[in-house]
Motif scaffolding. Structure first.
Motif, PDB file in Angstrom:
ATOM      1  N   GLU A  37      46.060 -48.041  -2.242  1.00 32.11           N
ATOM      2  CA  GLU A  37      44.612 -48.259  -2.213  1.00 32.11           C
ATOM      3  C   GLU A  37      43.972 -47.749  -0.924  1.00 32.11           C
ATOM      4  OE1 GLU A  37      41.544 -52.010  -2.456  1.00 32.11           O
ATOM      5  OE2 GLU A  37      43.456 -52.184  -3.511  1.00 32.11           O
ATOM      6  N   ILE A  38      44.637 -47.956   0.179  1.00 34.70           N
ATOM      7  CA  ILE A  38      44.067 -47.525   1.462  1.00 34.70           C
ATOM      8  C   ILE A  38      44.003 -45.995   1.519  1.00 34.70           C
ATOM      9  CG2 ILE A  38      44.425 -47.488   3.964  1.00 34.70           C
ATOM     10  CD1 ILE A  38      45.644 -50.311   3.658  1.00 34.70           C
ATOM     11  N   GLN A  40      43.870 -44.017  -1.020  1.00 33.42           N
ATOM     12  CA  GLN A  40      42.860 -43.585  -2.001  1.00 33.42           C
ATOM     13  C   GLN A  40      41.462 -43.653  -1.383  1.00 33.42           C
ATOM     14  OE1 GLN A  40      43.014 -42.196  -5.133  1.00 33.42           O
ATOM     15  NE2 GLN A  40      45.179 -41.986  -4.626  1.00 33.42           N
ATOM     16  N   HIS A  41      41.229 -44.686  -0.579  1.00 30.95           N
ATOM     17  CA  HIS A  41      39.941 -44.818   0.119  1.00 30.95           C
ATOM     18  C   HIS A  41      39.766 -43.670   1.127  1.00 30.95           C
ATOM     19  CE1 HIS A  41      36.429 -46.928   1.583  1.00 30.95           C
ATOM     20  NE2 HIS A  41      36.882 -46.835   2.812  1.00 30.95           N
ATOM     21  N   THR A  42      40.830 -43.358   1.834  1.00 31.76           N
ATOM     22  CA  THR A  42      40.806 -42.239   2.782  1.00 31.76           C
ATOM     23  C   THR A  42      40.539 -40.929   2.043  1.00 31.76           C
ATOM     24  OG1 THR A  42      42.346 -43.404   4.235  1.00 31.76           O
ATOM     25  CG2 THR A  42      42.146 -41.035   4.555  1.00 31.76           C
ATOM     26  N   GLU A  44      38.816 -40.480  -0.679  1.00 30.49           N
ATOM     27  CA  GLU A  44      37.385 -40.395  -1.011  1.00 30.49           C
ATOM     28  C   GLU A  44      36.582 -39.888   0.174  1.00 30.49           C
ATOM     29  OE1 GLU A  44      36.081 -44.225  -2.401  1.00 30.49           O
ATOM     30  OE2 GLU A  44      37.623 -44.289  -3.960  1.00 30.49           O
ATOM     31  N   HIS A  45      36.878 -40.405   1.346  1.00 27.62           N
ATOM     32  CA  HIS A  45      36.160 -39.970   2.549  1.00 27.62           C
ATOM     33  C   HIS A  45      36.445 -38.509   2.876  1.00 27.62           C
ATOM     34  CE1 HIS A  45      34.272 -43.687   3.857  1.00 27.62           C
ATOM     35  NE2 HIS A  45      35.369 -44.317   3.454  1.00 27.62           N
ATOM     36  N   GLN A  86      40.710 -37.990   9.915  1.00 25.11           N
ATOM     37  CA  GLN A  86      41.388 -38.550   8.737  1.00 25.11           C
ATOM     38  C   GLN A  86      42.890 -38.308   8.783  1.00 25.11           C
ATOM     39  OE1 GLN A  86      39.910 -40.619   6.835  1.00 25.11           O
ATOM     40  NE2 GLN A  86      37.874 -40.164   7.601  1.00 25.11           N
ATOM     41  N   SER A  89      44.527 -41.379   9.907  1.00 22.96           N
ATOM     42  CA  SER A  89      44.560 -42.416   8.866  1.00 22.96           C
ATOM     43  C   SER A  89      45.671 -42.137   7.863  1.00 22.96           C
ATOM     44  CB  SER A  89      43.217 -42.494   8.130  1.00 22.96           C
ATOM     45  OG  SER A  89      42.200 -42.887   9.012  1.00 22.96           O
TER      46      SER A  89
END
Length: 160
Positions: A37-38, A40-42, A44-45, A86, A89
């Motif tokens: 999930e983390i 996947q969030h990265t 998107e950004h 990123q 991350s």
């Protein structure tokens, strides 16, 4: 802007490089596991930041005013810098293919050099005063008198 002055942004080297960056970022993002999930969030950004590198070039070229171009350039700069970060991350949250991100870093450096030339080509005489004071051409301040205020204008001249 006169029709003969129109430049299709898709023909600009900076736009083409931005598109290349987006395609590489997209390919790297395809390697991100769906169950993280983390990451996947990265992802998107990263995709949003990469998209800004072309979208905002097109926006700047569509509006001729210096302050609008500079505003778009600022958003591009932020997106490119955020995209570089990123990488950390991805690494911090266990992305196994983080080495591929060096390709993005190299492309962004090429983009940065194109960006410098692109911004240097902005017409500093095609402006309205930015009353917020951020995006005025050199020598123009937010409290300067606008010379257009001296031009007599009667809307009735156009309604008759």
């Amino acid at each position: 802007m006169e029709e003969e002055d129109f430049i299709d942004p898709k023909n600009l080297p900076i736009y083409k490089k931005g598109k290349e960056i987006f395609e590489v970022v997209h390919q790297i993002c395809e390697l991100i596991p769906d169950d993280n999930e983390i990451l996947q969030h990265t992802k998107e950004h990263m995709l949003a930041d990469a998209a800004m590198l072309t979208v905002k070039v097109a926006g700047a070229e569509g509006g001729g005013l210096y302050d609008l171009k500079m505003e778009n350039a600022t958003i591009i700069r932020k997106a490119a810098r955020d995209l570089l970060v990123q990488n950390h991350s991805l690494e911090a949250f266990g992305f196994k293919e983080v080495a591929y991100f060096q390709i993005v870093r190299d492309l962004i450096e090429e983009y940065r050099l194109l960006f410098i030339d692109w911004v240097a080509g902005f017409d500093q005489w095609d402006y309205i005063i930015d009353r917020w004071g951020l995006f005025n051409p050199p020598g123009i301040g937010p409290f300067d008198k606008d010379t257009d205020d001296d031009v007599p204008f009667d809307p009735n001249d156009f309604l008759e």
